[in-house]
Design a protein around this motif. Sequence first.
Motif, PDB file in Angstrom:
ATOM      1  N   THR A   1     -14.972   3.806  -5.076  1.00 49.54           N
ATOM      2  CA  THR A   1     -15.853   4.746  -4.386  1.00 49.54           C
ATOM      3  C   THR A   1     -16.484   4.080  -3.170  1.00 49.54           C
ATOM      4  O   THR A   1     -16.531   2.849  -3.079  1.00 49.54           O
TER       5      THR A   1
ATOM      6  N   LYS B   1     -11.953  -1.034  -4.288  1.00 44.37           N
ATOM      7  CA  LYS B   1     -13.149  -0.316  -4.711  1.00 44.37           C
ATOM      8  C   LYS B   1     -12.834   1.166  -4.847  1.00 44.37           C
ATOM      9  O   LYS B   1     -12.192   1.757  -3.982  1.00 44.37           O
TER      10      LYS B   1
ATOM     11  N   HIS C   1     -22.798   5.478   6.389  1.00 42.45           N
ATOM     12  CA  HIS C   1     -22.954   4.201   5.681  1.00 42.45           C
ATOM     13  C   HIS C   1     -23.190   3.057   6.668  1.00 42.45           C
ATOM     14  O   HIS C   1     -23.969   2.137   6.382  1.00 42.45           O
TER      15      HIS C   1
ATOM     16  N   HIS D   1     -19.665   4.182  -2.472  1.00 44.87           N
ATOM     17  CA  HIS D   1     -20.902   3.523  -2.911  1.00 44.87           C
ATOM     18  C   HIS D   1     -20.601   2.147  -3.496  1.00 44.87           C
ATOM     19  O   HIS D   1     -21.335   1.178  -3.230  1.00 44.87           O
ATOM     20  N   ALA D   2     -19.532   2.035  -4.279  1.00 47.15           N
ATOM     21  CA  ALA D   2     -19.167   0.740  -4.839  1.00 47.15           C
ATOM     22  C   ALA D   2     -18.777  -0.232  -3.734  1.00 47.15           C
ATOM     23  O   ALA D   2     -19.132  -1.417  -3.779  1.00 47.15           O
TER      24      ALA D   2
ATOM     25  N   ALA E   1     -21.965  -1.357  -1.911  1.00 49.77           N
ATOM     26  CA  ALA E   1     -22.746  -2.276  -2.752  1.00 49.77           C
ATOM     27  C   ALA E   1     -22.123  -3.664  -2.723  1.00 49.77           C
ATOM     28  O   ALA E   1     -22.826  -4.680  -2.620  1.00 49.77           O
TER      29      ALA E   1
ATOM     30  N   ASP F   1     -23.240  12.159   0.078  1.00 49.11           N
ATOM     31  CA  ASP F   1     -22.112  11.406  -0.454  1.00 49.11           C
ATOM     32  C   ASP F   1     -22.571  10.760  -1.756  1.00 49.11           C
ATOM     33  O   ASP F   1     -23.282   9.753  -1.733  1.00 49.11           O
ATOM     34  N   ASP F   2     -22.198  11.348  -2.885  1.00 49.96           N
ATOM     35  CA  ASP F   2     -22.739  10.842  -4.149  1.00 49.96           C
ATOM     36  C   ASP F   2     -21.923   9.667  -4.691  1.00 49.96           C
ATOM     37  O   ASP F   2     -20.923   9.250  -4.091  1.00 49.96           O
ATOM     38  N   GLU F   3     -22.355   9.135  -5.818  1.00 52.33           N
ATOM     39  CA  GLU F   3     -21.747   7.912  -6.351  1.00 52.33           C
ATOM     40  C   GLU F   3     -20.334   8.117  -6.877  1.00 52.33           C
ATOM     41  O   GLU F   3     -19.629   7.144  -7.160  1.00 52.33           O
ATOM     42  N   LYS F   4     -19.891   9.372  -6.971  1.00 50.86           N
ATOM     43  CA  LYS F   4     -18.508   9.652  -7.383  1.00 50.86           C
ATOM     44  C   LYS F   4     -17.693  10.221  -6.221  1.00 50.86           C
ATOM     45  O   LYS F   4     -16.663  10.860  -6.428  1.00 50.86           O
ATOM     46  N   ASN F   5     -18.165   9.999  -5.016  1.00 49.19           N
ATOM     47  CA  ASN F   5     -17.478  10.427  -3.790  1.00 49.19           C
ATOM     48  C   ASN F   5     -17.624  11.915  -3.471  1.00 49.19           C
ATOM     49  O   ASN F   5     -17.024  12.400  -2.499  1.00 49.19           O
TER      50      ASN F   5
END
Length: 285
Positions: free
Chosen positions: A45, A43, A188, A47-48, A51, A104-108
């Motif tokens: 990121t 993965k 997280h 976020h990925a 998910a 912590d955004d979706e692009k790290n």
Amino acid sequence: MRPFDTVMMVDWSARSTPSPARPTKDAIFIGIAQGADLTVHYKRTRHAAMAFLTERIDALRAAGRRVLVGFDFPFGYPRGFARAVTGRDDPFAVWEWLAAAITDDEKNGNNRWEVALRLNAMFPGVGPFWGCPATVASTDLPAKGRLREGHGMKERRAVERLLPRAQPCWKLFTTGSVGSQVLMGLPHLQRLRERYGADLSVSPFEAGETPIVLAEIYPGLLDAAIKAQVRKGEILDAVQVRLVAKAFAGVAADDLAAMLQEGDAEEGWILGLGHEAALLDAMVR
């Protein structure tokens, strides 16, 4: 205790940008052992990764199955840190504090250096956190550990004093550092606690009779045996999570249940420490 149907082991990352599209070291890998099946997932990121994990956990939970999820960073800090930061000795108070403080955004993209500075300001002297790029370093967040003084915290948790090759959680940057993974990981995990409520417990802080159990792991417990099985062209991180998942999935259910109860109720513990022989036997079986 009812055995686990699935074991998922996560090699975490504190990268500030997405990992390359092609699998590479020092990124996020997730090893899954389910029955005789062993799979590894890459993965790019955080976020990925989360998910993916929550989708898998949701499906297992709906099917009435139990899952053990291990993450390769400390779940707690040396004794006294939680009280200094939150006024309580509860490690989950630190998880909650970090979940509110860390972005912590979706692009790290993240604010871990600012949060480390904020935490250091809560202690006397300089520290305890250290290690950052030269462009970020200051007298309040030094680049070198030797520049700290008078902060009052022990350098290592009890479990790390038993396992000196494990890095202390204060080191945020450069080779072998794990501190940034803690800052970027615990928020997280706190969201997993909020999502699953009473269906989830965290070793060794809570009894592990729940459908979902989180635990701290350290693949270095089986370092030599894992490295011996890395084939040409394979990424060590990917091999580690696959074999560690296999090891914990293969341990007798009662033995694993006992391991999950071991450790310090404030500082946390590395699952399986002291049981390397049993894990190795399960890994090579």
